[in-house]
Design an enzyme around this catalytic site. Structure first.
Site, short mmCIF file in Angstrom:
data_model
loop_
_atom_site.label_atom_id
_atom_site.label_comp_id
_atom_site.label_asym_id
_atom_site.label_seq_id
_atom_site.Cartn_x
_atom_site.Cartn_y
_atom_site.Cartn_z
N GLY A 106 0.90 -1.52 0.10
CA GLY A 106 0.06 0.43 -0.14
C GLY A 106 0.61 1.34 0.12
O GLY A 106 2.06 1.22 0.36
N CYS A 159 6.22 -0.48 8.25
CA CYS A 159 5.59 0.77 7.60
C CYS A 159 6.94 1.08 6.41
O CYS A 159 7.72 1.68 6.77
CB CYS A 159 5.13 2.04 8.68
SG CYS A 159 4.92 3.57 7.13
N LEU A 160 6.23 1.52 5.05
CA LEU A 160 7.50 2.19 3.72
C LEU A 160 8.68 3.62 5.08
O LEU A 160 9.44 3.93 4.12
CB LEU A 160 7.47 2.53 2.79
CG LEU A 160 6.26 0.98 2.38
CD1 LEU A 160 5.63 1.33 0.77
CD2 LEU A 160 7.26 0.10 1.68
N HIS A 191 -3.96 0.62 7.59
CA HIS A 191 -3.10 1.71 8.15
C HIS A 191 -2.71 2.87 6.94
O HIS A 191 -2.77 3.70 7.44
CB HIS A 191 -1.46 0.16 7.43
CG HIS A 191 -0.85 0.94 7.85
ND1 HIS A 191 0.42 0.28 8.24
CD2 HIS A 191 -0.10 1.79 7.03
CE1 HIS A 191 1.81 1.03 7.66
NE2 HIS A 191 1.53 1.71 7.40
N GLU A 192 -3.04 2.63 5.70
CA GLU A 192 -3.47 3.86 4.78
C GLU A 192 -4.26 4.60 5.53
O GLU A 192 -3.82 6.31 5.01
CB GLU A 192 -3.70 3.49 3.33
CG GLU A 192 -2.84 1.74 2.79
CD GLU A 192 -1.74 2.07 3.62
OE1 GLU A 192 -0.98 3.76 3.15
OE2 GLU A 192 -0.67 1.31 2.61
N HIS A 217 -2.31 7.10 7.46
CA HIS A 217 -1.62 8.15 6.94
C HIS A 217 -2.32 8.77 6.37
O HIS A 217 -1.93 10.13 6.34
CB HIS A 217 -0.93 6.80 5.81
CG HIS A 217 0.09 6.68 6.32
ND1 HIS A 217 1.29 7.28 6.41
CD2 HIS A 217 0.54 5.47 5.83
CE1 HIS A 217 2.29 5.90 6.82
NE2 HIS A 217 1.51 5.15 6.05
O1 K1U Z 1 1.57 2.46 4.41
C1 K1U Z 1 2.80 2.02 4.03
O2 K1U Z 1 3.56 2.06 4.54
C2 K1U Z 1 2.63 0.62 2.97
C3 K1U Z 1 3.17 -0.67 4.28
C4 K1U Z 1 1.62 -0.96 4.08
C5 K1U Z 1 1.44 -1.56 4.94
C6 K1U Z 1 -0.34 -3.25 5.15
C7 K1U Z 1 -0.40 -4.08 5.29
C8 K1U Z 1 -0.04 -3.73 7.25
C9 K1U Z 1 1.53 -2.49 7.10
C10 K1U Z 1 1.31 -1.86 6.71
C11 K1U Z 1 3.56 -1.67 3.80
O3 K1U Z 1 3.03 -2.48 2.37
S1 K1U Z 1 5.19 -2.47 4.53
C12 K1U Z 1 5.34 -3.68 3.25
C13 K1U Z 1 4.07 -4.99 4.35
O4 K1U Z 1 3.74 -4.72 4.75
C14 K1U Z 1 4.31 -6.22 2.96
C15 K1U Z 1 4.74 -6.27 1.88
C16 K1U Z 1 4.57 -7.97 1.13
C17 K1U Z 1 3.54 -8.58 1.73
C18 K1U Z 1 3.04 -8.16 3.24
C19 K1U Z 1 3.13 -7.16 3.73
ZN ZN Z 2 2.94 2.92 6.51
#
Ligand code: K1U
Ligand code: ZN
Length: 170
Positions: free
Chosen positions: A45, A90-91, A133-134, A137
């Protein structure tokens, strides 16, 4: 469109996104650029606030094939059922992971890239976590705000260490 990912403690991550009044070509172009950035950063996301855009939208692709990205405009959770605790990252907070309490199942209303209202009823698992989560943000909130002050201190130091080490490595 070149987008820059903001990282903690950048104060711009605390901005609150403003509702989109009309879905224009500009909004669609922003959504497409955000999808590219989400894939580049290996996220599932990405919210507009993370790339310093104040329009209220996020993009997500929680599919295994990574071919099902969608743009969610003016998203709203209209139903949240059950609580559970699961690990999140979180990115914008690289190097930090923590268990966060969220609703297990949510219903999401949003506008799609054609300007049509949509509803996803009873999303669960990764998708439900991602939606919550989004939307956080878009309200200027980070997952680290949802843990105890003690754990927050640990996570903040981990993020700062990760960023310092990765800048040095360049
Ligand atoms: O918003 C962001 O920082 C992106 C974040 C979103 C997120 C989704 C679900 C749970 C927590 C955070 C990420 O994409 S983190 C990467 C991630 O959680 C993931 C990547 C690949 C497979 C499963 C999870
Ligand atoms: Zn995030």
């Amino acid at each position: 469109m070149k987008l820059q990912l903001l990282t903690y403690p950048d104060p711009r991550l605390r901005q609150v996104a403003k509702p989109v009044e009309t879905v224009t070509d500009e909004i669609r172009a922003i959504g497409q650029a955000m999808i590219e950035k989400m894939y580049e950063e290996n996220g599932v996301g990405l919210a507009s606030i993370q790339v310093n855009i104040l329009h209220r939208l996020f993009v997500a692709d929680c599919s295994e094939s990574r071919t099902e990205a969608k743009i969610y405009i003016n998203p709203e959770i209209t139903e949240a059922l059950e609580k559970y605790t699961a690990e999140e990252g979180c990115l914008s907070c690289p190097g930090a992971y923590a268990k966060v309490e969220r609703a297990k199942v949510v219903t999401l209303r949003y506008i799609d890239e054609k300007g049509q209202p949509q509803e996803i009823v009873h999303a669960d698992g990764l998708l439900a976590k991602c939606f919550q989560h989004e939307i956080d943000h878009l309200n200027g909130k980070l997952f680290i705000d949802r843990v105890s002050p003690l754990k927050q201190g640990v996570l903040k130091r981990k993020i700062e260490k990760f960023i310092k080490e990765n800048i040095r490595a360049l």
